[in-house]
Every structure is written in structure tokens, then in C-alpha cells.
Design a protein around this motif. Structure first.
Motif, PDB file in Angstrom:
ATOM      1  N   UNK A  46      39.358  35.627  44.688  1.00  0.00           N
ATOM      2  CA  UNK A  46      39.696  37.598  43.781  1.00  0.00           C
ATOM      3  C   UNK A  46      39.315  38.195  44.045  1.00  0.00           C
ATOM      4  N   UNK A  47      40.187  39.669  43.216  1.00  0.00           N
ATOM      5  CA  UNK A  47      39.564  40.345  43.696  1.00  0.00           C
ATOM      6  C   UNK A  47      37.903  41.006  42.400  1.00  0.00           C
ATOM      7  N   UNK A  48      38.018  41.600  43.709  1.00  0.00           N
ATOM      8  CA  UNK A  48      36.225  42.495  42.518  1.00  0.00           C
ATOM      9  C   UNK A  48      36.302  42.650  41.237  1.00  0.00           C
ATOM     10  N   UNK A  49      35.825  42.256  40.032  1.00  0.00           N
ATOM     11  CA  UNK A  49      35.933  42.862  39.074  1.00  0.00           C
ATOM     12  C   UNK A  49      34.331  43.631  38.469  1.00  0.00           C
ATOM     13  N   UNK A  53      28.364  43.933  39.774  1.00  0.00           N
ATOM     14  CA  UNK A  53      26.943  44.879  39.414  1.00  0.00           C
ATOM     15  C   UNK A  53      27.751  46.172  40.718  1.00  0.00           C
ATOM     16  N   UNK A  54      27.786  46.200  41.809  1.00  0.00           N
ATOM     17  CA  UNK A  54      28.557  47.327  42.243  1.00  0.00           C
ATOM     18  C   UNK A  54      30.087  47.745  42.158  1.00  0.00           C
ATOM     19  N   UNK A  55      30.508  47.309  41.852  1.00  0.00           N
ATOM     20  CA  UNK A  55      32.077  47.040  40.677  1.00  0.00           C
ATOM     21  C   UNK A  55      31.996  47.896  39.217  1.00  0.00           C
ATOM     22  N   UNK A  56      30.925  48.593  39.379  1.00  0.00           N
ATOM     23  CA  UNK A  56      31.038  47.952  37.308  1.00  0.00           C
ATOM     24  C   UNK A  56      31.343  49.548  37.082  1.00  0.00           C
ATOM     25  N   UNK A  57      31.672  49.955  37.997  1.00  0.00           N
ATOM     26  CA  UNK A  57      32.543  51.597  37.933  1.00  0.00           C
ATOM     27  C   UNK A  57      34.353  51.783  38.415  1.00  0.00           C
ATOM     28  N   UNK A  58      34.570  50.271  38.667  1.00  0.00           N
ATOM     29  CA  UNK A  58      35.663  50.706  39.689  1.00  0.00           C
ATOM     30  C   UNK A  58      37.010  49.776  38.586  1.00  0.00           C
ATOM     31  N   UNK A 141      32.350  40.356  51.259  1.00  0.00           N
ATOM     32  CA  UNK A 141      32.628  40.128  49.953  1.00  0.00           C
ATOM     33  C   UNK A 141      34.161  39.881  49.932  1.00  0.00           C
ATOM     34  N   UNK A 142      35.104  39.984  48.858  1.00  0.00           N
ATOM     35  CA  UNK A 142      36.349  39.576  48.577  1.00  0.00           C
ATOM     36  C   UNK A 142      37.083  40.500  49.683  1.00  0.00           C
ATOM     37  N   UNK A 143      37.391  41.813  49.811  1.00  0.00           N
ATOM     38  CA  UNK A 143      37.889  42.842  50.333  1.00  0.00           C
ATOM     39  C   UNK A 143      37.765  43.123  52.039  1.00  0.00           C
TER      40      UNK A 143
END
Length: 211
Positions: A46-49, A53-58, A141-143
Motif C-alpha cells: 500500500x501507500x506509505x503512511x 519513519x521516513x514518511x512521518x511528516x508526509x 519502497x512501495x512508490x
């Protein structure tokens, strides 16, 4: 229930799997197998959530809620004033598709091979699959997997050992339509031989205001 409602009721993975199946029919092509494996990893992850850690601000929830079809190529001006002048060997991608007429692919520098990924994949998909598999990370990564599943074109830069081109490689990512709900997934692959050096400039340009 309308068609749109049924589509939106499906998970993002199911929606992108349907787009994939419509774009690439089932066959024994090694590149299609590589794409399919990447798609299934994306569907599973699925999409990052923001719990990652690397997506915690997005927050990608709005992106996840929408479905983007692959973008088609389009005509653009022979030279956009926003391009960097005299920036070296230029390759222009419009909506993710290479535009040879706007590029200078013929000017190959010593020790360097630069080519459009689509042309290579049409001529030898097995070789492209092997090349991408070798160049990809062990745990993408997923993307990255979404990109691999849907890329149409891109750039391959191969540097020989000890190569040191005296000009940058200037890659223009040009978007022609800001309103369209479509996606482009250009793939830029750089394979650098031992002790080689090169400057790569990637320039992302959106559609001009009012288009």
C-alpha cells in the motif's frame, strides 16, 4: 450504484491492478513479469503512511484516494524558456515520454552511453528487465515499485570505467497538463563504472499558468 462509485469503493491496489491489466496484457515477456512482481509488492504494501519513519511528516491519504491513469505524450514548444540554456547533453521527457526531437541524444560523450528506455525496451525487453533488476534495490519502497510497474519511458545512462564527461547530463521532466488526473513514471537508471564521474541535472517543469 454508478461506475464511479464502484471504482472508488475498491482498494487503491485493486484500482491500480485494473489499470495495469488494461495496459499490459498477459504474456511471457520478462519485463512484464518484472512489472507484475513490482505491482503485487505495491498492492501488498500500500501507500506509505505516517507510521513509517521516513514518511512521518508526509500525509499521502489524498493521493491514495485518487486514481491516476498513465499519461500520454503531448506536443510542447520546440524550446521552453524555462529550460537551462547550455546545460550540457539534454534529454527531454514530456509526461514521462522521451522526445528525441527536443533532445540531443546523438551527442554521445566519450565513455558514455545515453539512450531512451522505451526504445531499448521495445527492441530487447529481456535485456531491459535484466538491467533494471540488477540496478534496483534489494528492498524497494512501495512508490519505487509503483514506478517500476507503470514506467513507460525514461533514461539509461551507462558510464564506462574511468569515464569523466566534461558536460552535465541535463534531464528535463516536462509536464504538459496540470489539470489532468494522470501519472507519469519515468525511470532514470544510472550505471557508473569504476572510478567514473558525471554530473546529472534533473529539472522538473509543470505546465505554464493558464494551461
Amino acid at each position: 450504484m454508478s461506475v464511479v462509485t464502484r471504482q472508488e469503493s475498491r482498494s487503491p491496489g485493486e484500482r491500480y491492478r485494473a489499470i495495469f491489466d488494461a495496459r499490459w496484457s498477459v504474456n511471457d515477456d520478462r519485463l512484464i513479469e518484472l512489472r507484475r512482481a513490482a505491482l503485487e509488492r505495491f498492492v501488498a504494501a500500500g501507500f506509505p503512511t505516517q507510521r513509517q519513519e521516513e514518511w512521518k511528516y508526509t500525509n499521502l491519504r489524498r493521493l491514495e484516494a485518487r486514481t491516476f491513469a498513465p499519461a500520454a505524450t503531448a506536443a510542447v514548444a520546440a524550446h521552453d524558456p524555462r529550460w537551462i540554456a547550455n546545460a550540457g547533453t539534454r534529454i527531454v521527457l514530456v509526461n514521462g515520454h522521451c522526445m528525441p526531437a527536443l533532445s540531443s541524444l546523438e551527442a554521445q560523450l566519450p565513455g558514455m552511453t545515453l539512450l531512451a528506455l522505451k526504445r531499448w525496451s521495445e527492441n530487447d525487453p529481456a535485456a531491459v528487465a535484466a538491467f533494471i533488476a540488477q540496478a534496483s534495490r534489494a528492498q524497494p519502497s512501495a512508490l519505487e515499485d509503483l514506478n517500476l510497474a507503470f514506467f513507460e519511458d525514461g533514461v539509461v545512462l551507462d558510464l564506462a570505467p574511468n569515464a569523466n564527461p566534461d558536460q552535465p547530463i541535463y534531464i528535463v521532466h516536462h509536464w504538459s497538463d496540470a489539470a489532468a488526473q494522470v501519472m507519469s513514471n519515468p525511470r532514470v537508471v544510472v550505471r557508473a563504472g569504476a572510478n567514473s564521474r558525471c554530473v546529472v541535472i534533473e529539472h522538473f517543469i509543470g505546465a505554464p499558468a493558464g494551461e
